[in-house]
Scaffold this motif. Structure first.
Motif, mmCIF file in Angstrom:
data_model
loop_
_atom_site.group_PDB
_atom_site.id
_atom_site.type_symbol
_atom_site.label_atom_id
_atom_site.label_comp_id
_atom_site.label_asym_id
_atom_site.label_seq_id
_atom_site.Cartn_x
_atom_site.Cartn_y
_atom_site.Cartn_z
ATOM 1 N N PRO A 147 48.562 36.328 33.043
ATOM 2 C CA PRO A 147 49.965 35.907 33.123
ATOM 3 C C PRO A 147 50.561 36.216 34.494
ATOM 4 N N THR A 148 51.624 35.517 34.832
ATOM 5 C CA THR A 148 52.248 35.676 36.144
ATOM 6 C C THR A 148 52.650 37.120 36.450
ATOM 7 N N PRO A 149 53.308 37.859 35.542
ATOM 8 C CA PRO A 149 53.667 39.247 35.872
ATOM 9 C C PRO A 149 52.442 40.120 36.131
ATOM 10 N N PHE A 150 51.359 39.884 35.399
ATOM 11 C CA PHE A 150 50.116 40.631 35.594
ATOM 12 C C PHE A 150 49.579 40.411 37.002
ATOM 13 N N ILE A 151 49.525 39.152 37.416
ATOM 14 C CA ILE A 151 48.983 38.842 38.738
ATOM 15 C C ILE A 151 49.871 39.420 39.827
ATOM 16 N N ARG A 152 51.191 39.288 39.647
ATOM 17 C CA ARG A 152 52.108 39.810 40.662
ATOM 18 C C ARG A 152 51.871 41.304 40.884
ATOM 19 N N LYS A 153 51.711 42.053 39.799
ATOM 20 C CA LYS A 153 51.480 43.496 39.924
ATOM 21 C C LYS A 153 50.166 43.784 40.648
ATOM 22 N N GLN A 154 49.099 43.085 40.261
ATOM 23 C CA GLN A 154 47.798 43.361 40.866
ATOM 24 C C GLN A 154 47.793 43.024 42.361
ATOM 25 N N VAL A 155 48.423 41.907 42.727
ATOM 26 C CA VAL A 155 48.490 41.533 44.139
ATOM 27 C C VAL A 155 49.273 42.580 44.917
ATOM 28 N N GLN A 156 50.387 43.030 44.362
ATOM 29 C CA GLN A 156 51.189 44.047 45.037
ATOM 30 C C GLN A 156 50.401 45.352 45.192
ATOM 31 N N ASP A 157 49.704 45.763 44.130
ATOM 32 C CA ASP A 157 48.925 47.004 44.187
ATOM 33 C C ASP A 157 47.794 46.897 45.209
ATOM 34 N N LEU A 158 47.084 45.781 45.187
ATOM 35 C CA LEU A 158 45.977 45.610 46.128
ATOM 36 C C LEU A 158 46.475 45.597 47.579
ATOM 37 N N SER A 159 47.581 44.926 47.802
ATOM 38 C CA SER A 159 48.139 44.887 49.154
ATOM 39 C C SER A 159 48.545 46.285 49.609
ATOM 40 N N ALA A 160 49.154 47.053 48.686
ATOM 41 C CA ALA A 160 49.563 48.415 49.020
ATOM 42 C C ALA A 160 48.361 49.313 49.299
ATOM 43 N N MET A 161 47.206 48.956 48.727
ATOM 44 C CA MET A 161 45.994 49.756 48.930
ATOM 45 C C MET A 161 45.186 49.292 50.137
ATOM 46 N N GLY A 162 45.740 48.339 50.877
ATOM 47 C CA GLY A 162 45.102 47.930 52.118
ATOM 48 C C GLY A 162 44.111 46.791 52.007
ATOM 49 N N ILE A 163 44.056 46.124 50.847
ATOM 50 C CA ILE A 163 43.151 44.979 50.700
ATOM 51 C C ILE A 163 43.769 43.780 51.403
ATOM 52 N N PRO A 164 43.061 43.129 52.331
ATOM 53 C CA PRO A 164 43.643 41.985 53.045
ATOM 54 C C PRO A 164 43.947 40.824 52.116
ATOM 55 N N ARG A 165 45.014 40.102 52.434
ATOM 56 C CA ARG A 165 45.464 39.012 51.550
ATOM 57 C C ARG A 165 44.391 37.942 51.377
ATOM 58 N N GLU A 166 43.608 37.678 52.420
ATOM 59 C CA GLU A 166 42.596 36.616 52.313
ATOM 60 C C GLU A 166 41.460 36.983 51.365
ATOM 61 N N ALA A 167 41.371 38.257 50.962
ATOM 62 C CA ALA A 167 40.333 38.686 50.022
ATOM 63 C C ALA A 167 40.816 38.653 48.581
ATOM 64 N N ILE A 168 42.081 38.270 48.362
ATOM 65 C CA ILE A 168 42.667 38.255 47.025
ATOM 66 C C ILE A 168 42.835 36.805 46.576
ATOM 67 N N HIS A 169 42.186 36.448 45.480
ATOM 68 C CA HIS A 169 42.238 35.085 44.944
ATOM 69 C C HIS A 169 42.774 35.167 43.510
ATOM 70 N N TYR A 170 43.656 34.263 43.137
ATOM 71 C CA TYR A 170 44.207 34.363 41.777
ATOM 72 C C TYR A 170 44.497 33.001 41.171
ATOM 73 N N GLU A 171 44.546 33.006 39.858
ATOM 74 C CA GLU A 171 44.894 31.829 39.074
ATOM 75 C C GLU A 171 45.880 32.269 38.009
ATOM 76 N N GLU A 172 47.062 31.665 37.993
ATOM 77 C CA GLU A 172 48.037 31.982 36.967
ATOM 78 C C GLU A 172 48.040 30.878 35.912
ATOM 79 N N PHE A 173 48.304 31.246 34.679
ATOM 80 C CA PHE A 173 48.367 30.249 33.618
ATOM 81 C C PHE A 173 49.704 29.530 33.677
#
Length: 402
Positions: A369-395
């Protein structure tokens, strides 16, 4: 478009931010009044809950904001193009949409919709329609160029129906004509269409393919959802669960979608899903292990509890059979017998894995779900994972992408 026309379109950005959803709501109502047959193409559940109106408003706003250089929207437009192809949208549909969108702008804005402004938006829409039609024609050509490929709607038989959990059931779909199915890239989806007597409409829905490609059959794994004639969200899923049986026919469009596994990369992969969001990631996981990939694989899944957790045992078996597969499960409530390594209580929190040390060189694939993805993207970004390494699909409509 002329510079003057681009300036006029840009000048409407403030109005679109404030009144965009009202405009698109009016547009859909107007278009369906004049072309009720298009209700068979659009997801009326998303019309009922307002998601489609919001997504279109965001798309129109994004296009107005970037009218000087629409190429920056290529990612969002590609995603929309795949969705259109999965619904058998054709160039002639753009003419209908354009006619009613321009009429809606004129009727909603009133005196503010000067002839010059309408001409500018007409030119902008024609530019967008040409871009989208070109993109989609390429996707259609690719679909029919491969063995087992097709366009439009193709009859399939439900040959197996397997309960995976208290909420999720898998459907094994074989072509009714006896031919092969088109190959697909792990992560893609198919559109499935059923006739709903209570609405007197055909309704399409997109379901991720949950198996590795095999060119013999497709598998979709569907969650039972709430729904009613007044609120059609979930009606196709419910009908599949309750009424569609082995031997019945459904119609499918060919596989589509740009949320796909980079199959040729050597990097580690981390799959992060919530609920039924694991379905496209299952296809990716199965593909990696069946092709003998040596990539490091981390599987992270969140569910309410073990009862509704589908594919728990198959994934656990893969983790047992392959040294490069590691699993982590998060449950809202964790029963005592499940309190073991790799099991966590609470929502998915990637900071709790490996002492907070993630696979730094990995590609991350997120679905849910959209809120789930938003949280994971925010957490990964805060942990230093580059944006180009994050891929997602929302329902549902791609509001995050837009």
């Amino acid at each position: 478009m002329t510079p003057e026309q681009k300036s006029l379109v840009t000048a409407t950005v403030g109005t679109l931010k404030e009144h965009g959803v009202a405009l698109t709501t009016y547009f859909y109502r107007r278009m369906f009044t004049h072309h009720p047959e298009l209700k068979n193409v659009f997801n009326m559940g998303n019309q009922q809950n307002g998601k489609q109106q919001t997504a279109l408003a965001m798309a129109v706003l994004a296009y107005a904001e970037h009218i000087e250089d629409p190429s920056v929207l290529v990612g969002a437009l590609t995603k929309i193009g795949h969705k259109h192809v999965s619904l058998d949208i054709r160039p002639e549909h753009y003419a209908i949409v354009g006619k009613h969108l321009l009429a809606s702008i004129g009727e909603v804005l009133g005196e503010a919709a000067t002839p010059a402004l309408l001409d500018a938006w007409g030119a902008a829409y024609q530019q967008l329609a040409a871009l989208m039609s070109s993109l989609e024609s390429g996707l259609y050509r690719n679909a029919v160029a491969q063995e087992g490929g097709w366009t439009g709607w193709r009859p399939f038989t439900v040959c197996r129906k397997v309960a995976e959990s208290a909420e999720i059931t898998s459907f094994y779909l074989y072509p009714r004509d006896g031919g092969n199915v088109a190959p697909f890239v792990p992560g893609q989806y198919v559109s499935l269409r059923l006739f709903l007597p209570e609405l007197n409409l055909f309704q399409p829905r997109q379901y991720s393919l949950s198996n590795a490609p095999n060119q013999v059959y497709y598998r979709i794994s569907v969650k039972r959802e709430a729904g009613s004639p007044q609120h059609p969200s979930g009606m196709i899923s419910n009908r599949l669960h309750e009424f569609v049986q082995e031997g019945d026919m459904v119609e499918l469009a060919s596989p589509a979608g740009d949320f796909v596994l980079a199959v040729d990369k050597p990097t580690p992969v981390v799959f992060v899903s919530g609920g039924v969001g694991q379905t496209p990631l299952l296809s990716m996981l199965e593909h990696l292990v069946t092709t003998g990939s040596q990539r490091e694989i981390m599987w992270v899944h969140g569910s309410r509890n073990a009862t509704v957790h589908a594919f728990r045992q198959p994934v656990a078996q893969l983790a047992s059979d392959y040294d490069n597969v590691h699993q982590h499960f998060f449950y809202d409530s964790l029963e005592p017998h499940l309190k073991a390594e790799g099991h966590y209580e609470g929502i998915v929190d990637l900071r709790r894995l490996n002492g907070g040390a993630l696979l730094r060189e990995a590609d991350y694939y997120l679905c849910g779900p959209t809120p789930f993805i938003r949280k994971q993207v925010q957490d990964l970004s805060a942990m230093g994972i580059p944006r180009e390494a994050i891929h997602y699909e929302e329902f549902g409509p791609a509001t995050l992408t837009l």
